[in-house]
Design a protein around this motif. Sequence first.
Motif, PDB file in Angstrom:
ATOM      1  N   ASP A 178       0.825  -1.205  -0.051  1.00 58.03           N
ATOM      2  CA  ASP A 178      -0.113  -0.238   0.109  1.00 58.03           C
ATOM      3  C   ASP A 178       0.784   1.229   0.036  1.00 58.03           C
ATOM      4  O   ASP A 178       2.027   1.062   0.525  1.00 58.03           O
ATOM      5  N   SER A 226       0.141   5.286   0.951  1.00 56.20           N
ATOM      6  CA  SER A 226      -0.995   5.958   1.813  1.00 56.20           C
ATOM      7  C   SER A 226      -0.185   7.370   2.341  1.00 56.20           C
ATOM      8  O   SER A 226       1.038   7.327   2.382  1.00 56.20           O
ATOM      9  N   CYS A 258      -5.419   5.814   0.717  1.00 52.72           N
ATOM     10  CA  CYS A 258      -4.741   4.683   0.508  1.00 52.72           C
ATOM     11  C   CYS A 258      -4.762   3.959  -0.812  1.00 52.72           C
ATOM     12  O   CYS A 258      -6.116   3.934  -1.136  1.00 52.72           O
ATOM     13  N   ARG A 298      -7.383   2.944   4.863  1.00 55.51           N
ATOM     14  CA  ARG A 298      -6.709   1.530   4.687  1.00 55.51           C
ATOM     15  C   ARG A 298      -7.573   0.400   4.760  1.00 55.51           C
ATOM     16  O   ARG A 298      -7.808  -0.492   3.691  1.00 55.51           O
TER      17      ARG A 298
END
Length: 204
Positions: free
Chosen positions: A75, A77, A128, A189
């Motif tokens: 990820d 973010s 995210c 997230r």
Amino acid sequence: MQKKPMPPAKSILIATGNAHKTEEISAILGTEYSVEDLAGKKFPKVAETGTTFLENATLKAVEISKLTEQWVLSDDSGLEVDALHGEPGVYSSRYAGEEGNDSANNAKLLDELSKLPADTSRTARFRCVIVIAKNGERLAHFSGAVEGKIIQQRHGEGGFGYDPLFMPDGFNQTFAQLTAEQKNTLSHRSRALELAQPWIAENV
């Protein structure tokens, strides 16, 4: 050539060394998945040279997935503050110049906002983007965001990053004041992972 180790079923490698991020992702995905990260492993550091969250998440997931048989989830973010034209954005973790220095990053954010007129809107969002890759190929990506505002000073001891300064819409507490369970139901997230979970369940 040495064979890549075979992972157990439903094993997911998170392309990060950030224990906070891994803990959050693991809690959201649940016990059905064996989740680990790069801490203590001999993977090279992937340079985040992209200019968008998707580009950076893709770089990390694809490069790490070339080196393991595991499914790799990455990820990227960060925080976007409207009055600062979207800063710190993809530079959120190194906003003050040193990677992962939350205290310095928070201080710089407050300093930048203090230079603006007192009535300036402090609206912001956490965003995210999650990428899933295997064998050097990006297979899917998902995006999530949570709207809120930046308060005047830090509050709360939980969370990480800009959590002590970010108050999500509809709440009178910062992310750092909410419990992990509360945060995991509404964070950027968690929203990206919520979209990713059906794909993960079907493919991993």
